[in-house]
Write an enzyme that holds these catalytic residues in place. Structure first.
Site, PDB file in Angstrom:
ATOM      1  N   CYS A  20       0.570  -1.015   0.065  1.00 18.94           N
ATOM      2  CA  CYS A  20      -0.036  -0.030   0.077  1.00 18.94           C
ATOM      3  C   CYS A  20       1.063   1.383   0.031  1.00 18.94           C
ATOM      4  O   CYS A  20       0.575   2.117  -0.763  1.00 18.94           O
ATOM      5  CB  CYS A  20      -1.040  -0.043   1.233  1.00 18.94           C
ATOM      6  SG  CYS A  20      -2.465  -1.135   0.993  1.00 18.94           S
ATOM      7  N   HIS A  40       2.323   1.874  -3.550  1.00 15.96           N
ATOM      8  CA  HIS A  40       1.027   2.098  -4.409  1.00 15.96           C
ATOM      9  C   HIS A  40       0.931   3.479  -4.206  1.00 15.96           C
ATOM     10  O   HIS A  40       0.741   4.256  -5.279  1.00 15.96           O
ATOM     11  CB  HIS A  40       0.142   1.268  -4.083  1.00 15.96           C
ATOM     12  CG  HIS A  40      -1.195   1.373  -5.034  1.00 15.96           C
ATOM     13  ND1 HIS A  40      -1.503   0.637  -6.170  1.00 15.96           N
ATOM     14  CD2 HIS A  40      -2.096   2.357  -5.011  1.00 15.96           C
ATOM     15  CE1 HIS A  40      -2.602   1.103  -6.687  1.00 15.96           C
ATOM     16  NE2 HIS A  40      -3.066   2.133  -5.970  1.00 15.96           N
ATOM     17  N   GLU A  41       0.690   4.045  -3.068  1.00 21.83           N
ATOM     18  CA  GLU A  41       0.150   5.460  -2.873  1.00 21.83           C
ATOM     19  C   GLU A  41       1.245   6.238  -3.008  1.00 21.83           C
ATOM     20  O   GLU A  41       0.817   7.427  -3.590  1.00 21.83           O
ATOM     21  CB  GLU A  41      -0.444   5.408  -1.402  1.00 21.83           C
ATOM     22  CG  GLU A  41      -1.662   4.446  -1.239  1.00 21.83           C
ATOM     23  CD  GLU A  41      -2.806   4.490  -2.146  1.00 21.83           C
ATOM     24  OE1 GLU A  41      -2.769   5.281  -2.966  1.00 21.83           O
ATOM     25  OE2 GLU A  41      -3.578   3.699  -2.058  1.00 21.83           O
ATOM     26  N   ILE A  42       2.346   6.014  -2.659  1.00 22.16           N
ATOM     27  CA  ILE A  42       3.536   7.116  -2.961  1.00 22.16           C
ATOM     28  C   ILE A  42       3.789   7.026  -4.305  1.00 22.16           C
ATOM     29  O   ILE A  42       4.162   8.354  -4.920  1.00 22.16           O
ATOM     30  CB  ILE A  42       4.961   6.379  -2.140  1.00 22.16           C
ATOM     31  CG1 ILE A  42       4.523   6.788  -0.692  1.00 22.16           C
ATOM     32  CG2 ILE A  42       6.130   7.370  -2.683  1.00 22.16           C
ATOM     33  CD1 ILE A  42       5.765   6.094   0.250  1.00 22.16           C
ATOM     34  N   LEU A  66       1.512   9.592  -5.395  1.00 21.89           N
ATOM     35  CA  LEU A  66       1.769  11.070  -5.132  1.00 21.89           C
ATOM     36  C   LEU A  66       2.955  11.394  -6.075  1.00 21.89           C
ATOM     37  O   LEU A  66       3.305  12.452  -6.342  1.00 21.89           O
ATOM     38  CB  LEU A  66       2.342  11.266  -3.632  1.00 21.89           C
ATOM     39  CG  LEU A  66       1.296  10.793  -2.630  1.00 21.89           C
ATOM     40  CD1 LEU A  66       1.807  10.629  -1.184  1.00 21.89           C
ATOM     41  CD2 LEU A  66       0.045  12.033  -2.677  1.00 21.89           C
TER      42      LEU A  66
END
Length: 172
Positions: free
Chosen positions: A130, A133-135, A138
Site C-alpha cells: 500500500c 502504491h500510494e507513494i 503521489l
C-alpha cells in the site's frame, strides 16, 4: 468529515506529482478525515489527496480495521528490499479493475505525522504494498504504469466496459 468525489482514470491529475505539505493545521486534519471517509465509502484500503483532486503529498491507509487508518504526510521510500513478490492491486480511481503487480516485499518510509513530526518506519506485507502504491500515486505514477503494455491495455478495456455497465445498468 465528508465523502469527497473521486477523480476517475484517465484524469491528468492522476499522473501529476503532488506538492510537499508545509502547513500542519486543522485544514490538513480535515483533509485527512475526509480521505478516511472517502476511502471507506469507495471502498478501498488506501487513498491519496490526488485521488480527490488535491495535489498535496498526503495518503491515508487502513490495512487493518482493528488498528484503524494511518495518515502519512510527505512520505518517501528511503529503502526497499531486493526481494519482490506479486500482489493484486487496483485503484479507487479505476473501480472494477485489479491486476497483479510486482513490488519489493519490504520498504522503509520517511514521513511526517499530521502534527509535522518526522518519522521513519519499516513495513512489509500488505502495508508495504500500500505504501509503495500510494507513494507512486503521489509521484504521478498511476498504478497501471507498473503493468506490461498488454496487461495495461486489457485493464483499460475492462475499466471502459465497467464504466459503460455502471452508466447503463443491464448493458455490456
Amino acid at each position: 468529515m465528508a465523502v469527497r468525489p473521486i477523480i476517475r482514470f484517465p484524469s491528468p491529475l492522476l499522473t501529476t506529482s503532488a506538492e510537499r505539505i508545509g502547513r500542519f493545521d486543522g485544514t490538513l486534519r480535515q483533509l485527512s478525515d475526509d480521505l478516511v471517509d472517502t476511502m471507506r465509502a469507495a471502498p478501498g484500503i488506501g487513498i491519496t489527496a490526488s485521488h480527490i483532486g488535491i495535489l498535496q503529498r498526503l495518503t491515508v491507509i487502513e490495512v487493518d480495521p482493528q488498528t484503524g487508518p494511518r495518515s502519512f504526510v510527505n512520505p518517501e521510500i528511503v529503502w526497499q528490499s531486493s526481494e519482490t513478490a506479486w500482489h493484486t492491486e487496483g485503484s479507487v480511481s479505476m473501480p472494477g479493475v485489479a491486476e497483479e503487480v510486482e513490488r519489493p516485499v519490504r520498504v522503509r518510509v520517511s514521513f511526517q505525522t499530521l502534527d509535522g513530526e518526522t518519522r521513519e518506519e519499516e513495513a512489509e506485507g500488505l502495508m508495504a504494498v500500500c505504501l509503495q502504491h500510494e507513494i507512486d500515486q503521489l509521484n504521478g505514477i498511476f498504478w497501471i504504469r507498473r503493468l506490461s503494455r498488454l496487461k495495461r491495455e486489457r485493464a483499460v478495456k475492462r475499466f471502459e466496459k465497467f464504466n459503460r455497465a455502471e452508466a447503463f445498468p443491464g448493458t455490456q
